[in-house]
Design an enzyme around this catalytic site. Structure first.
Site, short mmCIF file in Angstrom:
data_model
loop_
_atom_site.label_atom_id
_atom_site.label_comp_id
_atom_site.label_asym_id
_atom_site.label_seq_id
_atom_site.Cartn_x
_atom_site.Cartn_y
_atom_site.Cartn_z
CD GLU A 130 -17.46 -1.46 45.98
OE1 GLU A 130 -17.95 -2.43 45.35
OE2 GLU A 130 -17.47 -0.32 45.53
CB THR A 182 -16.57 -1.24 36.52
OG1 THR A 182 -17.98 -1.27 36.70
CG2 THR A 182 -15.96 -0.25 37.48
N1 HSE Z 1 -14.66 6.13 40.80
C1 HSE Z 1 -14.80 4.89 40.09
C2 HSE Z 1 -14.61 5.15 38.59
C3 HSE Z 1 -16.16 4.26 40.24
O1 HSE Z 1 -15.04 6.18 38.09
O2 HSE Z 1 -14.05 4.28 37.92
C4 HSE Z 1 -16.59 3.98 41.65
O3 HSE Z 1 -15.59 3.52 42.50
#
Ligand code: HSE
Length: 308
Positions: A130, A182
């Protein structure tokens, strides 16, 4: 064993109130991962053409390749692995795509090594995978992908993971063609939160986990609320509240952002409700001029599926 082929499933991280600490395993979509033991002490990555095959083949830049290299080094293996990956989980969608490849490879290699790795070691190596795609990786996708069901990440540092047995529920995943990074979705989050919000969130997490563990659908419904993260991220996902409100009207137990988005998940007691939500969402995004992929999946209780 010299060869194994598995399906590594998608996962829904967070489940609304459980930011970074809850993850749920699904049956689909999934990646297919095939690992062959090879005589040369190296890792080769081969990609099978698919809609999502645009990932690196350099093993050090591939979420499945890096843990394989690390395992060869740590266990002083005198052989290597050829890893064939067919991506079925959309990239950057919030469905644990990078984690599925990482976990799938670690799971498959562990089988080839006659289950030498402990659960904690499998988590450790999948987390190394990851780290290729995110800084400060979390276990909320890899843990449910490896072990199935609902997982609580009590502590990422010590990989203290709790697995909860939950009822057979259905999940509708709605993946609009909207780009959400992200990293951006994390960077936009507040560093400080109000104590009153935190207290509400803690109550909801406790209620949600208890609701899942006891199969108490009303408690799940009351508790699947996110006071802190969802209100900040929702504006990144066009139509989020339209889909969420309609999903709840149609009978979902809960609806929220899957991981960091843009995928929206709706958890349902049965397939009929999930299908109604799927039909509504497809139409909704079509009318908005936004492409949208939709999946209906059962909760997966066991993790990767061995094909051969
Ligand atoms: N929990 C993380 C987030 C995504 O919401 O940024 C997956 O690891």
């Amino acid at each position: 064993m010299k060869n194994i082929k598995i399906q590594a499933p998608a996962t829904v991280a967070n489940l609304s109130c459980g930011f970074d600490i809850l993850g749920l395993c699904l049956d689909k979509p999934f990646d297919e991962v095939e690992v062959d033991k090879i005589n040369q002490k190296k890792v080769l990555i081969e990609l099978v053409e698919s809609k999502y095959s645009n990932i690196p083949t350099d093993p050090r830049k591939n979420t499945g390749g890096l843990p394989a290299i690390q395992i060869i080094e740590d266990f002083k293996l005198d052989f290597g692995f050829k890893i064939k990956i067919k991506k079925g989980i959309p990239l950057c969608g919030g469905m644990g795509s990078s984690a599925a490849t990482a976990s799938g490879v670690v799971f498959a290699i562990n089988k080839i090594l006659n289950e030498t790795l402990t659960d904690k070691e499998m988590l450790k190596y999948a987390l190394i995978g990851e780290s290729v795609s995110v800084t400060n990786p979390h276990a909320d996708n890899i843990a449910p992908c490896l072990f199935g069901g609902l997982t609580i990440i009590r502590d990422t540092k010590t990989l203290d993971i709790i697995n909860i047995n939950i009822p057979d529920l259905y999940v509708c995943l709605i993946h609009p063609d909207i780009s959400v990074s992200t990293q951006d979705a994390r960077d936009m989050l507040p560093n400080k939160i109000k104590l009153t919000s935190a207290v509400k969130q803690w109550g909801n997490i406790a209620g949600l986990v208890t609701g899942f563990a006891n199969g108490d659908f009303e408690l799940i419904k009351r508790s699947m609320q996110d006071e802190i993260i969802e209100p900040v991220r929702a504006p990144l996902i066009s139509g989020f509240y339209d889909v969420k409100n309609k999903s709840m009207d149609l009978g979902a137990l809960g609806c929220g952002i899957s991981g960091s988005g843009p995928t929206i998940f709706a958890i349902c007691e049965n397939k009929i409700t999930a299908k109604k939500i799927m039909d509504f969402s497809k139409n909704f995004y079509r009318n908005c001029g936004i492409d949208c992929d939709v999946y209906i999946s059962k909760v997966n209780h066991s993790g990767p599926n061995i094909l051969k």
